[in-house]
Write an enzyme that holds these catalytic residues in place. Structure first.
Site, short mmCIF file in Angstrom:
data_model
loop_
_atom_site.label_atom_id
_atom_site.label_comp_id
_atom_site.label_asym_id
_atom_site.label_seq_id
_atom_site.Cartn_x
_atom_site.Cartn_y
_atom_site.Cartn_z
N TRP A 101 15.36 32.69 -22.41
CA TRP A 101 15.02 33.88 -21.64
C TRP A 101 13.98 33.58 -20.59
CZ3 TRP A 101 18.70 37.14 -21.79
CH2 TRP A 101 19.46 37.27 -22.95
N ASP A 172 6.98 38.94 -21.05
CA ASP A 172 8.23 39.51 -21.55
C ASP A 172 8.06 39.62 -23.06
OD1 ASP A 172 10.73 40.03 -22.56
OD2 ASP A 172 11.71 38.29 -21.66
N LYS A 196 15.21 46.01 -29.61
CA LYS A 196 14.84 45.29 -30.83
C LYS A 196 13.87 46.13 -31.66
CE LYS A 196 15.77 41.56 -27.84
NZ LYS A 196 17.00 41.02 -28.33
N1 PMP Z 1 13.99 38.60 -22.93
C1 PMP Z 1 14.10 38.34 -24.24
C2 PMP Z 1 12.98 37.65 -24.93
C3 PMP Z 1 15.25 38.74 -24.92
O1 PMP Z 1 15.37 38.47 -26.22
C4 PMP Z 1 16.28 39.41 -24.22
C5 PMP Z 1 17.53 39.91 -24.91
N2 PMP Z 1 17.87 39.36 -26.08
C6 PMP Z 1 16.12 39.63 -22.86
C7 PMP Z 1 14.95 39.23 -22.25
C8 PMP Z 1 17.18 40.34 -22.05
O2 PMP Z 1 17.18 41.66 -22.36
P1 PMP Z 1 18.26 42.69 -21.80
O3 PMP Z 1 19.53 42.35 -22.48
O4 PMP Z 1 17.69 44.01 -22.17
O5 PMP Z 1 18.35 42.50 -20.34
#
Ligand code: PMP
Length: 360
Positions: A101, A172, A196
């Site tokens: 991510w 994030d 989450k």
């Molecule tokens: N950052 C992290 C740490 C994540 O775990 C995720 C999704 N699993 C995201 C960003 C992306 O999130 P979204 O699907 O809401 O765009």
């Protein structure tokens, strides 16, 4: 059979929240209308929005220096909104590369300006948080971006990098938002997809220091500017009312639990139970460096991929779903966010002991 859902997100919600939402689905507060049917400018929804925000302020101890915004597009939209708002083409932003991510956030930032990767654990398969004392920060970075919990690798910052007063830190927090006590004043901005710990997918909770937001590029389209969400209280357009309603219920639930201090202690107990078993067993192993292990996503391996497939299958037959590791890394991942009760983790631990006896 009671089902425990160990999925990484969308993930398990507190049962009380689901039942309350069910109860109010068709008739919110005696209106004979569901919350989804009520105008976003009407008194009922306005109260929901205000309470959700106040709950977050109370739980995280957030002062008026910060704005609380709900922005559509999940955390991934933030990957581009952050550099769009703050990173000029000739500016440098510092990013720590601690997993998939982070890498996605870096890729988006590179479209807008220069990115300096202050530290990375890519070479060791993201098995740890890059060691902060080895980082190479830029002198005048526009901001520093970190990923507080790495959902796929199963790593987490247990202490945050030191605060630099001229370089706002952005985190994030998608997969550990409101799972522990943090000092919001250490950050210029924190954000996360809600699916989450906070409920519905598709919306990001963004907490941003107002004076930092003022530094943003003023020439962006209205919907892409943080200032729009701050000035219009996340109501420039029709906000995701149902998602905000669920967030309100979840933050009510967090308050009922006793707040983030209590939730953090329970999360510690849950993750310790799993790591203790993994460490004393020769059958299960953790690919993660002990000092970086996540309390939200516990990843582990079995001796063979065949045994891992068998484990996932038999766990599901016994009421534990969503345990398959992310497709990019394999193995097993038990996501144990706030809503996973201690009993769920105990059930998993018992199952793991039994599975080892039968297959070890
Ligand atoms: N950052 C992290 C740490 C994540 O775990 C995720 C999704 N699993 C995201 C960003 C992306 O999130 P979204 O699907 O809401 O765009």
């Amino acid at each position: 059979m009671k089902i425990y859902n160990f999925s990484a997100g969308p993930a398990m919600l507190p049962e009380e929240v689901m039942l309350k939402a069910q109860d109010e689905f068709c008739n919110y507060g005696g209106t004979q209308s569901g919350i989804m049917e009520l105008s976003h400018r009407g008194p009922q929804f306005m109260e929901v929005l205000a309470t959700a925000k106040q709950n977050i302020r109370d739980l995280m101890n957030i002062s008026d220096d910060y704005a609380i915004c709900f922005i559509q597009g999940g955390a991934s939209m933030q990957f581009c909104m952050i550099p769009m708002n703050f990173l000029p083409a000739d500016g440098v932003a510092d990013y720590a590369d601690s997993g998939t991510w982070s890498a996605k956030a870096i890729k988006e930032a590179q479209r807008f300006g220069k990115v300096n990767i202050v530290g990375s654990s890519k070479e060791t398969n993201y098995d740890r948080i890059p060691v902060v004392r080895h980082w190479k920060p830029t002198e005048n970075a526009i901001y520093l971006h970190i990923t507080s919990n790495n959902t796929i690798a199963g790593t987490q910052y247990h202490t945050f990098p030191p605060v630099h007063k001229d370089v706002p830190m952005i985190a994030d927090m998608s997969s550990d938002f409101m799972s522990r006590v943090i000092n919001i004043n250490d950050f210029g901005m924190v954000y996360g997809g809600a699916q989450k710990n906070l409920g519905p997918s598709g919306v990001a909770l963004v907490i941003i220091r107002k004076d930092f937001a003022e530094r943003a590029n003023k020439d962006l389209p209205t919907m892409l500017r943080y200032s729009t969400y701050i000035e219009k209280d996340s109501m420039f357009n029709t906000p995701p009312t149902f998602a905000i309603y669920i967030l309100k219920l979840i933050t009510d639930w967090m308050k009922d639990q006793g707040g983030l201090g209590v939730i953090e202690e329970i999360n510690n107990t849950k993750s310790e139970g799993l790591y203790e078993l993994i460490d004393r067993s020769d059958f299960y192993s953790s690919p993660v460096y002990p000092g970086s292990r996540s309390k939200m996503n516990v990843v582990f391996r079995l001796p063979t991929e065949e045994l891992e497939a068998k484990f996932v299958k038999e766990a599901a037959q016994n009421g534990m779903t969503g345990l398959k590791g992310h497709r990019s890394v394999g193995g097993i991942r038990a996501s144990i966010y706030n809503a996973m009760p201690l009993a769920g983790v105990e059930t998993l631990v018992d199952f793991m002991i039994q599975f080892e006896k039968e297959n070890g």
